[in-house]
Design a protein around this motif. Structure first.
Motif, short mmCIF file in Angstrom:
data_model
loop_
_atom_site.label_atom_id
_atom_site.label_comp_id
_atom_site.label_asym_id
_atom_site.label_seq_id
_atom_site.Cartn_x
_atom_site.Cartn_y
_atom_site.Cartn_z
N ALA A 115 -6.67 12.98 -32.20
CA ALA A 115 -6.03 12.05 -33.14
C ALA A 115 -5.43 12.84 -34.31
O ALA A 115 -4.33 12.53 -34.79
CB ALA A 115 -7.04 11.02 -33.65
N GLY A 116 -6.14 13.88 -34.74
CA GLY A 116 -5.63 14.76 -35.81
C GLY A 116 -4.36 15.47 -35.37
O GLY A 116 -3.39 15.56 -36.13
N GLN A 117 -4.37 15.96 -34.13
CA GLN A 117 -3.17 16.65 -33.63
C GLN A 117 -1.98 15.69 -33.51
O GLN A 117 -0.85 16.07 -33.77
CB GLN A 117 -3.47 17.30 -32.27
CG GLN A 117 -4.41 18.50 -32.40
CD GLN A 117 -4.58 19.25 -31.09
OE1 GLN A 117 -4.76 18.64 -30.03
NE2 GLN A 117 -4.53 20.56 -31.14
N ALA A 118 -2.27 14.45 -33.12
CA ALA A 118 -1.20 13.45 -33.01
C ALA A 118 -0.60 13.19 -34.40
O ALA A 118 0.63 13.08 -34.55
CB ALA A 118 -1.73 12.15 -32.40
N GLY B 223 4.11 14.52 -38.27
CA GLY B 223 4.37 14.98 -39.63
C GLY B 223 3.47 14.33 -40.67
O GLY B 223 3.70 14.44 -41.87
N LYS B 224 2.42 13.62 -40.20
CA LYS B 224 1.46 12.99 -41.13
C LYS B 224 0.35 14.00 -41.44
O LYS B 224 -0.78 13.88 -40.94
CB LYS B 224 0.88 11.72 -40.51
CG LYS B 224 1.90 10.64 -40.24
CD LYS B 224 1.24 9.42 -39.62
CE LYS B 224 2.24 8.28 -39.41
NZ LYS B 224 1.62 7.14 -38.70
N ILE B 225 0.70 15.01 -42.22
CA ILE B 225 -0.19 16.15 -42.43
C ILE B 225 -1.46 15.73 -43.20
O ILE B 225 -2.57 16.10 -42.82
CB ILE B 225 0.55 17.29 -43.18
CG1 ILE B 225 1.84 17.68 -42.43
CG2 ILE B 225 -0.37 18.50 -43.33
CD1 ILE B 225 1.67 18.09 -40.98
N THR B 226 -1.29 14.94 -44.24
CA THR B 226 -2.44 14.51 -45.05
C THR B 226 -3.44 13.73 -44.19
O THR B 226 -4.65 13.94 -44.27
CB THR B 226 -1.97 13.64 -46.23
OG1 THR B 226 -0.84 14.28 -46.82
CG2 THR B 226 -3.06 13.48 -47.27
N GLU B 227 -2.90 12.84 -43.37
CA GLU B 227 -3.74 12.03 -42.48
C GLU B 227 -4.49 12.92 -41.48
O GLU B 227 -5.70 12.74 -41.26
CB GLU B 227 -2.84 11.03 -41.74
CG GLU B 227 -3.58 9.93 -41.01
CD GLU B 227 -2.61 9.01 -40.27
OE1 GLU B 227 -2.75 8.87 -39.05
OE2 GLU B 227 -1.69 8.45 -40.93
N GLY B 228 -3.77 13.87 -40.89
CA GLY B 228 -4.40 14.79 -39.93
C GLY B 228 -5.49 15.60 -40.60
O GLY B 228 -6.60 15.74 -40.06
N MET B 229 -5.20 16.13 -41.79
CA MET B 229 -6.19 16.95 -42.49
C MET B 229 -7.43 16.14 -42.86
O MET B 229 -8.55 16.67 -42.81
CB MET B 229 -5.57 17.58 -43.74
CG MET B 229 -4.63 18.72 -43.40
SD MET B 229 -4.05 19.58 -44.88
CE MET B 229 -5.52 20.52 -45.32
N ALA B 230 -7.23 14.87 -43.19
CA ALA B 230 -8.38 14.02 -43.52
C ALA B 230 -9.30 13.88 -42.31
O ALA B 230 -10.54 13.89 -42.45
CB ALA B 230 -7.90 12.65 -44.00
N ILE B 231 -8.72 13.78 -41.13
CA ILE B 231 -9.52 13.70 -39.89
C ILE B 231 -10.33 14.99 -39.72
O ILE B 231 -11.54 14.95 -39.47
CB ILE B 231 -8.62 13.45 -38.66
CG1 ILE B 231 -8.01 12.04 -38.73
CG2 ILE B 231 -9.40 13.64 -37.36
CD1 ILE B 231 -6.99 11.72 -37.65
N TYR B 232 -9.67 16.14 -39.88
CA TYR B 232 -10.38 17.42 -39.68
C TYR B 232 -11.43 17.67 -40.76
O TYR B 232 -12.48 18.23 -40.49
CB TYR B 232 -9.37 18.58 -39.58
CG TYR B 232 -8.56 18.47 -38.31
CD1 TYR B 232 -9.18 18.47 -37.07
CD2 TYR B 232 -7.17 18.32 -38.35
CE1 TYR B 232 -8.45 18.33 -35.90
CE2 TYR B 232 -6.44 18.17 -37.19
CZ TYR B 232 -7.08 18.18 -35.96
OH TYR B 232 -6.36 18.03 -34.80
#
Length: 232
Positions: A107-110, A115-124
Motif C-alpha cells: 500500500a505504501g509503494q502504491a 506521488g502521494k509521498i507523505t501518505e506512503g511515508m506515514a504507512i512506513y
C-alpha cells in the motif's frame, strides 16, 4: 499445448460452477478459475472471480490471500489507486501477520507510485513503529529513505540508507542501500565518481540480488558516459 490444457482446465472449473449439483466443489472451482486467469495475466477476468469468492466465502482461511490477489492484479495493471485501496482492505479478511504486513508494505509503494509521498511515508513510519515487524525493519527503512529523497530531503535519505548498510552488511538490504546511495550521488549530487563507487559496492554486496544487477547496469552506464566525454 499448454494453452489447450489451460483452456480445458478452465472449462472444467466453469462446468462445476455452472452445475448446482456440484455445489460442494464450487468454492474450489471458483478459486482455481480465478488463479488460472491470474497466472495467464487475464486480470480483468480474475478480479471479478476473486470478488465473487469473497462475497460468498468471506470467512474462508484463503480470504486474505484472495484480497491480496485482487490488489496484486490492480498493481500489475498499473492501476495504483485501486491497488492501494485493495491492499488496505487485506487486513479485513485475515489475522495473518505476515500477509497483513506485506499488504501494508505494498500500500505504501502504491502511494509512492501515485506521488502521494507523505501518505506512503506515514504507512512506513507506522510499520517501523510496530514491534511485531521488527524483522522487516531494513526494508521499511529503505522505503522511508526513498520517501525522504522524493520529498527533497536527500541528506536524511543518505543517513537512513547508511544505517541499513551498516546494520545489515552483505545482505540484499545493504545492496539496495548502496544502490540508493548511488542514485542520490548520481541524480541529486551530480557526483558520478562517488556514484560509480557506490554502484560497484552494491554490485558486489550481494551477488545475484536484484539491486546487484541494477547496480551493474548503472555502473556500466557511467563508464560509457565517461568514455563519450573523453571523445568529446
Amino acid at each position: 499445448s499448454k494453452q489447450g490444457q489451460l483452456a480445458e482446465a478452465s472449462s472444467i472449473w466453469q462446468g462445476i460452477l455452472d452445475n448446482p449439483k456440484q455445489k460442494k466443489f464450487h468454492k474450489e472451482a471458483l478459486f482455481s478459475l480465478a488463479e488460472l486467469n491470474f497466472e495467464q495475466k487475464e486480470y480483468d477476468l480474475a478480479i471479478p472471480l476473486y470478488r465473487r469468492f469473497l462475497s460468498k466465502y468471506k470467512k474462508d482461511s484463503k480470504a486474505g490471500s484472495v484480497q491480496m490477489q485482487i490488489a496484486e492484479s490492480f498493481w500489475l495493471k498499473e492501476e495504483y489507486e485501486n491497488a492501494g485501496k485493495a491492499y488496505a482492505e487485506v487486513k479485513n479478511y485475515t489475522k495473518e501477520r505476515e500477509l497483513t504486513y506485506r499488504a501494508e508494505f505494498k500500500a505504501g509503494q502504491a502511494a509512492y507510485q501515485l506521488g502521494k509521498i507523505t501518505e506512503g511515508m506515514a504507512i512506513y513510519q507506522r510499520l517501523a513503529e510496530n514491534a511485531g515487524y521488527y524483522s522487516h525493519l531494513a526494508e521499511i527503512k529503505l522505503q522511508l529513505a526513498q520517501g525522504l529523497l522524493a520529498s527533497g530531503q536527500a541528506d536524511q535519505a543518505l543517513k537512513l540508507n547508511q544505517e541499513v548498510i551498516e546494520t545489515y552488511p552483505k545482505t540484499t538490504y545493504s545492496a539496495q542501500g548502496y544502490y540508493q546511495q548511488g542514485i542520490i550521488h548520481q541524480d541529486y549530487k551530480e557526483d558520478l565518481k562517488t556514484a560509480k563507487e557506490l554502484f560497484d559496492k552494491a554490485k558486489d554486496e550481494k551477488a545475484g540480488s536484484d539491486y546487484s544487477k541494477k547496480a551493474l547496469e548503472k555502473s556500466a552506464d557511467i563508464t560509457k558516459l565517461e568514455e563519450y566525454r573523453k571523445v568529446l
